[in-house]
Design a protein around this motif. Structure first.
Motif, PDB file in Angstrom:
ATOM      1  N   ASN A  42     -37.408 -80.671  38.388  1.00  0.00           N
ATOM      2  CA  ASN A  42     -38.756 -80.822  37.708  1.00  0.00           C
ATOM      3  C   ASN A  42     -38.828 -82.073  36.918  1.00  0.00           C
ATOM      4  OD1 ASN A  42     -40.636 -78.898  39.362  1.00  0.00           O
ATOM      5  ND2 ASN A  42     -38.674 -77.590  38.658  1.00  0.00           N
ATOM      6  N   GLY A  43     -37.738 -82.358  36.403  1.00  0.00           N
ATOM      7  CA  GLY A  43     -38.017 -83.666  35.486  1.00  0.00           C
ATOM      8  C   GLY A  43     -38.312 -82.960  33.865  1.00  0.00           C
ATOM      9  N   LEU A  44     -37.640 -81.788  33.619  1.00  0.00           N
ATOM     10  CA  LEU A  44     -37.708 -81.360  32.169  1.00  0.00           C
ATOM     11  C   LEU A  44     -36.777 -81.832  31.348  1.00  0.00           C
ATOM     12  CD1 LEU A  44     -40.155 -79.826  33.770  1.00  0.00           C
ATOM     13  CD2 LEU A  44     -39.696 -77.838  32.603  1.00  0.00           C
ATOM     14  N   PRO A  45     -36.918 -82.084  30.244  1.00  0.00           N
ATOM     15  CA  PRO A  45     -35.995 -82.440  29.327  1.00  0.00           C
ATOM     16  C   PRO A  45     -35.247 -80.977  28.716  1.00  0.00           C
ATOM     17  CG  PRO A  45     -37.942 -82.788  28.046  1.00  0.00           C
ATOM     18  CD  PRO A  45     -38.399 -82.515  29.475  1.00  0.00           C
ATOM     19  N   GLU A  46     -35.962 -80.016  28.598  1.00  0.00           N
ATOM     20  CA  GLU A  46     -35.515 -78.857  28.236  1.00  0.00           C
ATOM     21  C   GLU A  46     -36.459 -77.699  28.592  1.00  0.00           C
ATOM     22  OE1 GLU A  46     -34.883 -78.513  24.089  1.00  0.00           O
ATOM     23  OE2 GLU A  46     -36.683 -79.370  23.531  1.00  0.00           O
ATOM     24  N   MET A  47     -36.163 -76.458  28.454  1.00  0.00           N
ATOM     25  CA  MET A  47     -37.344 -75.186  28.438  1.00  0.00           C
ATOM     26  C   MET A  47     -37.592 -74.825  27.236  1.00  0.00           C
ATOM     27  SD  MET A  47     -39.162 -73.926  30.815  1.00  0.00           S
ATOM     28  CE  MET A  47     -38.298 -74.211  32.203  1.00  0.00           C
ATOM     29  N   ARG A  48     -38.873 -74.826  26.636  1.00  0.00           N
ATOM     30  CA  ARG A  48     -39.089 -74.298  25.550  1.00  0.00           C
ATOM     31  C   ARG A  48     -39.622 -72.774  25.802  1.00  0.00           C
ATOM     32  NH1 ARG A  48     -41.195 -79.934  26.288  1.00  0.00           N
ATOM     33  NH2 ARG A  48     -39.840 -80.956  24.824  1.00  0.00           N
ATOM     34  N   THR A  49     -39.594 -72.254  24.605  1.00  0.00           N
ATOM     35  CA  THR A  49     -40.228 -70.517  24.659  1.00  0.00           C
ATOM     36  C   THR A  49     -41.804 -70.959  24.386  1.00  0.00           C
ATOM     37  OG1 THR A  49     -40.078 -70.102  22.390  1.00  0.00           O
ATOM     38  CG2 THR A  49     -37.977 -69.815  23.494  1.00  0.00           C
ATOM     39  N   LYS A 103     -58.848 -94.488  21.307  1.00  0.00           N
ATOM     40  CA  LYS A 103     -58.971 -94.494  19.677  1.00  0.00           C
ATOM     41  C   LYS A 103     -59.037 -92.936  19.161  1.00  0.00           C
ATOM     42  CE  LYS A 103     -61.854 -98.639  19.792  1.00  0.00           C
ATOM     43  NZ  LYS A 103     -62.999 -99.343  19.503  1.00  0.00           N
ATOM     44  N   ASP A 104     -58.899 -92.887  17.893  1.00  0.00           N
ATOM     45  CA  ASP A 104     -59.113 -91.578  17.345  1.00  0.00           C
ATOM     46  C   ASP A 104     -60.385 -90.865  17.555  1.00  0.00           C
ATOM     47  OD1 ASP A 104     -56.843 -92.307  16.264  1.00  0.00           O
ATOM     48  OD2 ASP A 104     -57.515 -92.271  14.046  1.00  0.00           O
ATOM     49  N   ASN A 105     -60.455 -89.401  17.809  1.00  0.00           N
ATOM     50  CA  ASN A 105     -61.932 -88.828  17.772  1.00  0.00           C
ATOM     51  C   ASN A 105     -62.857 -89.305  19.261  1.00  0.00           C
ATOM     52  OD1 ASN A 105     -61.206 -87.510  15.429  1.00  0.00           O
ATOM     53  ND2 ASN A 105     -61.992 -89.692  14.424  1.00  0.00           N
ATOM     54  N   THR A 106     -62.002 -89.534  20.230  1.00  0.00           N
ATOM     55  CA  THR A 106     -62.683 -90.102  21.361  1.00  0.00           C
ATOM     56  C   THR A 106     -63.375 -89.063  22.371  1.00  0.00           C
ATOM     57  OG1 THR A 106     -61.301 -92.052  21.452  1.00  0.00           O
ATOM     58  CG2 THR A 106     -62.147 -91.462  23.593  1.00  0.00           C
ATOM     59  N   PHE A 107     -62.372 -88.075  22.432  1.00  0.00           N
ATOM     60  CA  PHE A 107     -62.758 -86.915  23.493  1.00  0.00           C
ATOM     61  C   PHE A 107     -63.320 -85.745  23.137  1.00  0.00           C
ATOM     62  CE2 PHE A 107     -59.383 -89.513  25.219  1.00  0.00           C
ATOM     63  CZ  PHE A 107     -60.104 -89.983  26.586  1.00  0.00           C
ATOM     64  N   ASP A 108     -64.359 -85.161  23.856  1.00  0.00           N
ATOM     65  CA  ASP A 108     -64.877 -84.009  23.542  1.00  0.00           C
ATOM     66  C   ASP A 108     -64.051 -82.485  24.020  1.00  0.00           C
ATOM     67  OD1 ASP A 108     -67.338 -84.909  22.590  1.00  0.00           O
ATOM     68  OD2 ASP A 108     -67.421 -85.728  24.819  1.00  0.00           O
ATOM     69  N   GLY A 109     -62.963 -82.703  24.754  1.00  0.00           N
ATOM     70  CA  GLY A 109     -61.944 -81.850  25.398  1.00  0.00           C
ATOM     71  C   GLY A 109     -60.909 -82.334  25.730  1.00  0.00           C
ATOM     72  N   ALA A 110     -59.823 -81.571  25.806  1.00  0.00           N
ATOM     73  CA  ALA A 110     -58.619 -82.224  26.536  1.00  0.00           C
ATOM     74  C   ALA A 110     -57.804 -81.091  27.019  1.00  0.00           C
ATOM     75  CB  ALA A 110     -57.599 -83.020  25.653  1.00  0.00           C
ATOM     76  N   TYR A 111     -57.057 -81.540  28.166  1.00  0.00           N
ATOM     77  CA  TYR A 111     -56.394 -80.400  28.920  1.00  0.00           C
ATOM     78  C   TYR A 111     -55.087 -80.909  29.712  1.00  0.00           C
ATOM     79  CZ  TYR A 111     -58.438 -81.824  33.189  1.00  0.00           C
ATOM     80  OH  TYR A 111     -58.863 -82.699  34.196  1.00  0.00           O
ATOM     81  N   ALA A 112     -54.038 -79.981  29.642  1.00  0.00           N
ATOM     82  CA  ALA A 112     -52.563 -80.463  30.572  1.00  0.00           C
ATOM     83  C   ALA A 112     -52.485 -79.316  31.365  1.00  0.00           C
ATOM     84  CB  ALA A 112     -51.750 -80.798  29.369  1.00  0.00           C
ATOM     85  N   ILE A 113     -51.985 -79.697  32.586  1.00  0.00           N
ATOM     86  CA  ILE A 113     -51.679 -78.597  33.473  1.00  0.00           C
ATOM     87  C   ILE A 113     -50.306 -78.745  33.867  1.00  0.00           C
ATOM     88  CG2 ILE A 113     -52.414 -77.566  35.766  1.00  0.00           C
ATOM     89  CD1 ILE A 113     -55.145 -78.035  35.310  1.00  0.00           C
ATOM     90  N   GLU A 114     -49.618 -77.839  33.373  1.00  0.00           N
ATOM     91  CA  GLU A 114     -47.913 -78.140  33.709  1.00  0.00           C
ATOM     92  C   GLU A 114     -47.476 -79.554  33.468  1.00  0.00           C
ATOM     93  OE1 GLU A 114     -47.172 -76.151  37.433  1.00  0.00           O
ATOM     94  OE2 GLU A 114     -48.760 -74.610  37.487  1.00  0.00           O
ATOM     95  N   ALA A 115     -47.863 -80.322  32.351  1.00  0.00           N
ATOM     96  CA  ALA A 115     -47.557 -81.570  32.118  1.00  0.00           C
ATOM     97  C   ALA A 115     -46.788 -81.784  31.039  1.00  0.00           C
ATOM     98  CB  ALA A 115     -48.879 -82.609  32.231  1.00  0.00           C
ATOM     99  N   THR A 116     -47.176 -81.176  29.915  1.00  0.00           N
ATOM    100  CA  THR A 116     -46.629 -81.494  28.602  1.00  0.00           C
ATOM    101  C   THR A 116     -45.240 -81.245  28.476  1.00  0.00           C
ATOM    102  OG1 THR A 116     -47.614 -79.323  27.694  1.00  0.00           O
ATOM    103  CG2 THR A 116     -48.577 -81.681  27.116  1.00  0.00           C
ATOM    104  N   CYS A 117     -44.784 -80.212  29.445  1.00  0.00           N
ATOM    105  CA  CYS A 117     -43.232 -79.776  29.409  1.00  0.00           C
ATOM    106  C   CYS A 117     -42.711 -81.096  29.490  1.00  0.00           C
ATOM    107  CB  CYS A 117     -43.283 -78.906  30.796  1.00  0.00           C
ATOM    108  SG  CYS A 117     -43.919 -79.317  32.318  1.00  0.00           S
TER     109      CYS A 117
END
Length: 378
Positions: A275-282, A210-224
């Motif tokens: 590594n299963g990346l669609p592309e590389m961003r800057t 649901k909206d506004n559920t978490f007090d913090g979020a992180y991604a470690i080498e994943a959103t790529c």
């Protein structure tokens, strides 16, 4: 059953060996002897259910009979042109799911439960450096007991267990891959982190929260792995409470990357494929993606070069080049005697090769797997 399988496989191997000439037999004997030593050490060592043995490597959620065809389809999904990446971006989520089914056991076997890189801290071993890299996240997010945090793309849960343990906050992990859900849940329970963790299968482009559920979020080498960063950043923005922080270690090209330099482009293409990346961003594109979703940019810093006293993040790959070769001989051996899914050898070869490209990306400075972006939801 296992003894009979090994016996049958051994007989087939002997039959093939007898067909070779003298020189070929000598080469095979040396390679086979080395592989056998390491196989015996791995298989007969005291059991550790937290880490697959060589004979337990699988294709994750993929049926063993389909590993080869799934890997071939994965390889064919990447364009052959320079900088092309995944041709049909609409299939990115499916391909990432396949990728992690193919590589998860190999990652755990050869790397550990934290599927990321870390700067090497002076006078600290790799595990201590890894833990510090993960614990930084808890501090950046200001996590404390009673809070709820999101691990976006949690893998088998190595970082979430560190973040939960050091902060006392509850961490929910999400991954597209059911096999990783099962592995993370197993590790969480076995290591005593079940009270502070849970793992769900889901697409981080359309999360079941649901909206506004978490007090913090992180991604470690994943959103790529997202087809577009705005899609995943927007979902994270939605599920965060106002005033909360989102931290990400991003895989990006650096300011040293030159798109007209063929060697630079080749390095990035190989990193994407392996590594299963669609592309590389800057790094700048990643910053802008967060801002477009409504986040305030609090910090943007390449942790690969932030400290002059830390060792390079890719040093672990350089030190492990002989281990990579030995491990590949082991995988090739179990493949040859029919004790591993057909195609797993190809998967491992891909990972061995991409290690070289990652090292090249680090040594040239054109790539970093740990550009820290810290955002805040107003």
């Amino acid at each position: 059953m296992a003894v009979a399988a090994v016996s049958s496989a051994y007989e087939r191997l002997v039959a093939e060996f007898d067909k070779l000439n003298t020189n070929q037999k000598g080469a095979v004997a040396v390679a086979g002897g080395l592989a056998s030593i390491y196989l015996i050490r791995k298989v007969l060592a005291p059991a550790d259910s937290n880490k697959p043995t060589t004979l337990q490597l699988t294709g994750g959620s993929i049926d063993s009979a389909k590993v080869k065809s799934e890997f071939d389809a994965y390889a064919d999904s990447y364009g052959k042109g320079a900088g092309e990446g995944i041709v049909d971006r609409s299939k990115t989520v499916q391909l990432v799911d396949v990728f992690y089914s193919l590589v998860t056991d190999i990652y755990e076997w050869g790397w550990g439960q934290s599927f990321h890189f870390s700067p090497k801290l002076p006078h600290k071993d790799l595990r201590a450096s890894e833990a510090a890299h993960e614990a930084r996240i808890a501090a950046l997010l200001r996590l404390r007991p009673g809070m709820k945090a999101l691990d976006c793309g949690c893998g088998v849960g190595g970082p979430m267990r560190t973040v939960a343990a050091v902060s006392g906050a509850h961490v929910t992990g999400i991954t597209i891959n059911q096999y990783q859900v099962d592995r993370a849940t197993h590790h969480n329970a076995k290591q005593g982190l079940a009270p502070l963790t849970d793992v769900v299968r889901g697409d981080f482009l359309n999360m079941p929260f649901k909206d506004n559920t978490f007090d913090g979020a992180y991604a470690i080498e994943a959103t790529c792995h997202a087809p577009k960063l705005e899609l995943v950043y927007g979902e994270i923005f939605r599920v965060l409470k106002s005033g909360s922080y989102f931290a990400s270690y991003e895989w990006v090209s650096t300011s040293k990357f030159d798109s007209s330099n063929k060697e630079h482009v080749k390095i990035i293409d190989e990193i994407n494929f392996g590594n299963g990346l669609p592309e590389m961003r800057t790094w700048k594109e990643a910053e802008d993606a967060g801002k477009k979703c409504g986040f305030e940019l609090v910090m943007s810093l390449d942790l690969a070069t932030a400290s002059v006293v830390c060792g390079p993040w890719y040093e672990r790959l350089r030190m492990g080049k002989y281990t990579h070769a030995i491990n590949h001989a082991m995988v090739s051996t179990v493949d040859a005697i029919g004790l591993a899914p057909k195609g797993l050898k190809d998967v491992h070869h891909m990972l061995v090769e991409v290690a070289k490209s990652l090292i090249a990306g680090g040594e040239t400075g054109v790539f970093t797997p740990m550009h820290l972006l810290l955002f805040r939801k107003p």
